[in-house]
Design an enzyme around this catalytic site. Structure first.
Site, mmCIF file in Angstrom:
data_model
loop_
_atom_site.group_PDB
_atom_site.id
_atom_site.type_symbol
_atom_site.label_atom_id
_atom_site.label_comp_id
_atom_site.label_asym_id
_atom_site.label_seq_id
_atom_site.Cartn_x
_atom_site.Cartn_y
_atom_site.Cartn_z
ATOM 1 N N TYR B 152 39.289 -35.119 21.238
ATOM 2 C CA TYR B 152 40.493 -35.345 20.436
ATOM 3 C C TYR B 152 40.113 -35.956 19.083
ATOM 4 O O TYR B 152 40.571 -35.508 18.026
ATOM 5 C CB TYR B 152 41.422 -36.287 21.216
ATOM 6 N N LYS B 156 40.708 -34.604 15.208
ATOM 7 C CA LYS B 156 41.448 -35.379 14.211
ATOM 8 C C LYS B 156 40.562 -35.689 13.000
ATOM 9 O O LYS B 156 41.034 -35.709 11.863
ATOM 10 C CB LYS B 156 41.967 -36.679 14.840
#
Lengths: 440, 249
Positions: B152, B156
């Site tokens: 994740y 990002k």
């Protein structure tokens, strides 16, 4: 889990319903459940026997019909959100309880009343339609014309007929967000009851009653009478202040007060001061912000911690007009002698309620808070005997301890309610700790 | 509410932050175009905002992974909005992402590929017009890779770098590009996690910050919602790798 009064506590599995589309399946999947909104009922009404279904995420508004001022929302929409959206547009809910932190589903389940009950009835009277998820998971639309028995059982039915998925109700137009308040000072109970009756044509009327004063001043009160202010009432204010937003500054009680902080001496001194200050400004009308007039306690978040870890009980009864003076006198005398009751004591007039288990009945309702202590339960049992003898009843949304006998004596339409539960299968499916305690 | 003749495109409308952001703009009088993966859920949010604010709201269905549809979709949003906010994100499960390529790829595509390509398309259109504001929601997780959520975090980080490049490219073209890093937010994504209250924002708080920076009086290019994250992430970024690799954060 616990209610707002933090008494009693029960174990319950908790399930969160996130989307309307999953509501039916979730409801039908398990028996022994009850819906919970924002958890503002005081006792054990929103604690499931096995499962508590929290519905706060079902918080979307659906539509607003300006022609009829009719608003449709999901059951988990908060009253505070409705106030925020609609006061600036010139609308106010038809009935509001003493806190704005309640959901519409909860307001229907408790058929809440406000300071205008004597004139406008309870919230349920302004609800035109409910979409209810019943035991099998079906969504049943009910109203006064359609499935009317189920509709009337659901108003004030404490969630025991099903889960409110959606509801439609009417708002009232207002021209400002201010209340013109007048204070009437009374010196004893007879005076108070008379003055409350005389203010029957006022839109809002409620008495703060000094429940520690005794003897000749037993039942002395300040009666707050309110009307929605018109633009001419606020002519001296800037235009931007016509519809003020919710009061933002929020205090929160960071810790539990020790149980002894509210004692006879401190409350008595406070009551005395409050009464004198109220009496001093009684002569003239004042303009009060809607948030302060309707929701004074919301300014102190978590005020339930005032009463310490053991929690508190709110005793709210209604007694019919006929013998109100005699019954309320002996009740107040009992409370005053015990010295247990706190500052927060309220007296007001009610008319009949719409739902089969709605609390309101023609007469006077008295509500007061008592910190939980071993000897309080017996005191309240004795008070309840007076209520039953007078043909009165207790408010289920506040209740945490009344006996099954007191309950059954006070709610003559209970059999009809149970019949609706039986025919819709709710009796085998929806169950709260309150329902279990009272044999509903 | 009085319409002010400006329009917001909100991608990820059924997320808690997306919904809260659209509401803040609607309350300020903006027209709103909501975009989400499932039409009926987007419509539910649209009805909610219309009822609450009286704003003009449209609902659109689009999957952020369906990049082939992006250009056709944008041609249906007319006129071009003034501000575009993309809040699409998917935390995924780190452990699963370590085992299943499919899952890791989904997390990467949802947090990076889809949002970056969509905002890139919008930025070019805004540049051609000579005005507009692009808002991407990135994450503190992208500031430094950590063992507990680096798939994740990497996605990002990619989005942060993409937005940084976009901002650099368009700084003289009249287009603002904002990177918002919300920190912890109390949403469906973090439901059930124990979060430190000082570092945790409510969706409405994130929404107000987005509006204030993008279309209100506050300035900024890369913005942490709660200010405490500035020193905190400065410290975390400055820890030397030989030490950082042994930490369990």
């Amino acid at each position: 889990m616990e209610g707002w009064g933090r008494y009693p506590r029960h174990e319950s599995e908790v399930l969160v319903c996130r989307l309307p589309e999953t509501l039916s399946g979730t409801v039908s999947s398990r028996a022994g459940l009850i819906a919970r909104g924002n958890g503002r009922s005081y006792g054990d009404a929103a604690i499931g026997e096995h499962l508590t279904l929290t519905c706060g995420a079902l918080s979307r508004m659906k539509s607003f019909d300006e022609m009829n001022a009719s608003l449709t929302v999901e059951g988990g929409v908060m009253l505070s959100d409705i106030l925020r959206s609609f006061i600036p547009r010139g609308y106010f809910p038809p009935v509001v309880p003493g806190t704005k932190f309640v959901t519409i589903g909860g307001m229907i389940a408790s058929d809440v009343h406000g300071k205008n009950h004597h004139r406008d009835g309870g919230f349920g009277e302004h609800v035109s339609e409910i979409k209810l998820v019943v035991a099998g998971g079906e969504i049943v639309t009910c109203s006064r014309a359609k499935n009317s028995e189920l509709f009337l059982a659901t108003l004030g039915g404490m969630g025991l007929t099903g889960v409110v998925a959606e509801a439609t109700f009417t708002l009232r137009p207002i021209t400002t967000g201010w209340i013109v308040q007048k204070t009437v000072v009374t010196e004893n109970l007879a005076d108070t009851l008379k003055a409350l009756k005389q203010t029957d044509d006022a839109t809002y009327s409620v008495a703060w009653i000094d429940c520690l004063s005794r003897g000749a001043s037993l039942g002395r009160s300040l009666i707050f009478v309110g009307e929605h202010a018109s633009p001419s009432d606020i002519a001296q204010m800037p235009k931007a202040a016509q519809f003020p937003p919710s009061k933002a500054a929020r205090l929160s009680l960071p810790v539990d007060l020790p149980g002894s902080a509210l004692n006879r001496a401190s409350v008595s001194a406070f009551n005395d001061l409050y009464y004198r200050l109220g009496a001093r400004k009684a002569a003239r009308a004042s303009l009060v912000h809607w948030d302060s007039y309707f929701f004074p306690l919301d300014g102190l978040l978590e005020w339930n911690r005032l009463y310490g870890k053991r929690g508190f009980l709110q005793h709210q009864c209604v007694v019919p007009d006929e013998n109100a003076l005699a019954v309320l006198s002996s009740m107040l005398d009992r409370f005053a002698r015990s010295g247990k009751a706190s500052f927060l004591a309220v007296l007001k007039r009610l008319r009949g309620g719409a739902g089969l288990l709605s609390f309101p009945a023609p007469g006077y309702t008295l509500a007061l808070d008592l910190p939980v202590a071993p000897d309080v339960f017996q005191l309240l049992d004795e008070i309840d005997k007076l209520v039953v003898a007078a043909g009165g009843r207790l408010y289920l949304a506040k209740d945490a301890r009344q006996s099954r006998h007191t309950f059954e004596a006070g709610y003559p339409r209970l059999q009809a309610f149970k019949e609706v539960r039986r025919t819709t299968g709710a009796d085998r499916h929806f169950s709260s700790q309150l329902g279990k305690r009272l044999g509903i | 509410m009085k319409a002010i003749g400006k329009a917001l495109l909100l991608i990820g409308a059924t997320s808690d932050i997306g919904r809260a952001t659209a509401l803040v703009y609607a309350e300020a009088g903006w027209d709103i175009h909501l975009v989400g993966r499932r039409r009926e859920l987007v419509q539910r949010e649209a009805d909610d905002i219309v009822t609450r604010t009286g704003a003009a709201v449209t609902a659109h269905e689009l999957d952020i992974l369906d990049i082939d549809r992006f250009e056709a979709f944008l041609s249906t949003v007319s006129p071009l909005p003034d501000t575009a906010v993309c809040v699409v994100g998917e935390l995924g499960e780190q452990a699963r992402a370590e085992r299943e390529l499919e899952h890791a790829a989904m997390v990467m595509r949802t947090n990076f590929e889809g949002p970056a390509l969509m905002l890139g398309l919008l930025a070019s259109r805004f540049a051609a017009r000579g005005s507009g504001t692009i808002v991407g929601i990135s994450s503190v997780a992208g500031d430094r890779g950590r063992g507990s959520n680096y798939v994740y975090g990497a996605a990002k980080a990619g989005l942060t770098a993409f937005l940084s490049g976009l901002r650099n490219r368009l700084s003289t073209a009249g287009v603002r590009v904002l990177t918002i890093k919300p920190g912890f937010v109390r949403t469906r994504m973090t439901d059930g996690m124990k979060l430190p209250p000082v570092l945790t924002a409510a969706p409405a708080e994130v929404a107000q910050r987005i509006f204030a920076v993008a279309d209100g009086s506050k300035g900024g290019d890369v913005v942490y919602v709660r200010r405490i994250w500035y020193p905190l992430m400065a410290i975390i970024r400055s820890i030397p790798e030989p030490i950082f690799k042994r930490l369990r954060l």
